[in-house]
Design a protein around this motif. Structure first.
Motif, PDB file in Angstrom:
ATOM      1  N   LEU A 154       0.838  -1.200   0.000  1.00 50.94           N
ATOM      2  CA  LEU A 154       0.000   0.000   0.000  1.00 50.94           C
ATOM      3  C   LEU A 154       0.869   1.245   0.000  1.00 50.94           C
ATOM      4  CD1 LEU A 154      -2.588  -1.102   2.717  1.00 50.94           C
ATOM      5  CD2 LEU A 154      -2.821  -1.277   0.234  1.00 50.94           C
ATOM      6  N   PRO A 157      -0.449   2.946   4.427  1.00 46.42           N
ATOM      7  CA  PRO A 157      -1.223   2.005   5.259  1.00 46.42           C
ATOM      8  C   PRO A 157      -1.780   2.650   6.525  1.00 46.42           C
ATOM      9  CG  PRO A 157       1.102   1.711   5.697  1.00 46.42           C
ATOM     10  CD  PRO A 157       1.002   2.803   4.649  1.00 46.42           C
ATOM     11  N   THR A 189      -9.583  -1.890   3.930  1.00 46.66           N
ATOM     12  CA  THR A 189      -8.662  -2.760   3.200  1.00 46.66           C
ATOM     13  C   THR A 189      -9.168  -3.025   1.800  1.00 46.66           C
ATOM     14  OG1 THR A 189      -7.982  -3.828   5.274  1.00 46.66           O
ATOM     15  CG2 THR A 189      -7.477  -4.987   3.229  1.00 46.66           C
ATOM     16  N   VAL A 193      -7.222  -1.937  -1.615  1.00 51.12           N
ATOM     17  CA  VAL A 193      -6.864  -2.946  -2.619  1.00 51.12           C
ATOM     18  C   VAL A 193      -7.419  -2.542  -3.989  1.00 51.12           C
ATOM     19  CG1 VAL A 193      -7.326  -5.315  -3.380  1.00 51.12           C
ATOM     20  CG2 VAL A 193      -6.602  -4.872  -1.021  1.00 51.12           C
ATOM     21  N   CYS A 285      -7.939  -9.631   5.912  1.00 54.99           N
ATOM     22  CA  CYS A 285      -7.066  -8.506   5.550  1.00 54.99           C
ATOM     23  C   CYS A 285      -5.634  -8.969   5.291  1.00 54.99           C
ATOM     24  CB  CYS A 285      -7.087  -7.445   6.652  1.00 54.99           C
ATOM     25  SG  CYS A 285      -8.677  -6.627   6.817  1.00 54.99           S
ATOM     26  N   LEU A 289      -3.983  -8.644   1.516  1.00 58.00           N
ATOM     27  CA  LEU A 289      -2.829  -7.751   1.393  1.00 58.00           C
ATOM     28  C   LEU A 289      -1.569  -8.527   1.002  1.00 58.00           C
ATOM     29  CD1 LEU A 289      -3.416  -5.296   4.385  1.00 58.00           C
ATOM     30  CD2 LEU A 289      -3.694  -4.836   1.936  1.00 58.00           C
ATOM     31  N   GLU A 293       0.521  -7.821  -2.334  1.00 55.71           N
ATOM     32  CA  GLU A 293       1.973  -7.616  -2.297  1.00 55.71           C
ATOM     33  C   GLU A 293       2.657  -8.552  -3.288  1.00 55.71           C
ATOM     34  OE1 GLU A 293       6.060  -8.121  -1.465  1.00 55.71           O
ATOM     35  OE2 GLU A 293       4.578  -9.678  -1.002  1.00 55.71           O
TER      36      GLU A 293
END
Length: 297
Positions: A154, A157, A189, A193, A285, A289, A293
């Protein structure tokens, strides 16, 4: 975070030339007293600030501190504000700055020959329980944690950290508020995203819809798993279950959360119910995430 973060270096010009001078970063302390940081968790800030405050007051009581009285007061004011945000409310020291600390140790009989050790002992009695409590929270705090690797996908964050801090503060003391924060964690979240994936969303998108869009953007929709893939059946089953977290979170928050006026107070809600909601939100979450990533690397 360590105590050096609370200091800043500036150019200092004098008749003898120009050099660098280090001063307490009072602007940062004001920001931390007012609201959580987007860089460090409140727990990280509290640990570093408690150590710095203990050290500076000990210096003042023994050999002298380079901080002035106003800066010493700001240290304790900020520390108490951050401690309150992580649930350590009502912390009192018996003094508020260097001048009142001197009056405090005089009242406690810590003056005269050998008084420096007595003053160290007074501070240890006040600060060591705080250090111990913070270490215990760091070793296994009640709130969820999202790894730095997952957050690295992110651009900012801060919203995620803010929700996690709020959950940490309220999980045991206010489970209804923790449920609401868990729902907001999932919602933030999902939006982050989608933003990172270049997918648009609107005000009319509810939580289940946002979760579904996030799954599709990341290739996590159960229908997107190829039938011939290894363990495809199990993966599809798990992804289907994870996708329903958004529905469950929205329904539970509407039933017990503090965001809607309730005709009756849902007194049946306990920390264990909040832990179920928070745990489910955390699993989702962390998973999405981490997926974001990996797709970004």
């Amino acid at each position: 975070m360590d105590s050096s973060e609370f200091f800043t270096t500036e150019q200092d010009t004098s008749p003898w030339g120009t050099g660098e001078a280090t001063r307490l970063h009072t602007e940062l302390l004001d920001q931390l007293a007012a609201a959580p940081s987007s860089t460090w968790s409140d727990l990280e800030v509290a640990k570093a600030l408690a150590e710095l405050s203990h050290d500076e007051y000990q210096k003042y009581g023994t050999r002298g501190s380079e901080l002035d009285n106003a800066e010493a007061r700001k240290l304790l004011t900020t520390l108490k504000a951050v401690l309150a945000r992580i649930g350590m409310r009502g912390v009192e020291f018996g003094f508020r700055d260097f001048e009142s600390f001197r009056s405090f140790w005089i009242r406690k009989g810590a003056s005269g020959d050998g008084g420096w050790q007595a003053r160290r002992d007074l501070l240890a009695d006040l600060f060591n329980p705080i250090h111990d409590r913070l270490e215990a929270l760091a070793a296994g705090g009640s709130g969820p944690k999202v790894t730095d690797e997952a957050l690295s996908a992110l651009d900012d964050p801060g919203a995620i950290r803010d929700h996690l801090n709020r959950i940490e503060r309220n999980l045991d003391d206010d489970p209804r508020l923790a449920v609401g924060s868990a729902k907001e964690l999932v919602e933030s979240t999902a939006k982050l995203v989608l933003k990172r994936s270049g997918v648009e969303y609107g005000k009319s998108d509810d939580l289940p819809g946002l979760v579904a869009k996030a799954h599709t953007a990341l290739g996590l929709n159960a229908k997107q798993v190829e039938g011939g893939a290894e363990n495809a059946v199990g993966i599809r089953t798990l992804l289907g279950a994870v996708s329903r977290i958004g529905v469950g979170m929205a329904e539970l928050r509407n039933q017990v959360g503090t965001g809607h006026g309730q005709a009756e107070v849902p007194t049946w809600v306990t920390p264990r119910h909040a832990r179920l909601a928070v745990g489910s939100a955390h699993v989702w979450c962390q998973f999405v995430l981490e997926t974001l990533e990996q797709r970004s690397s």
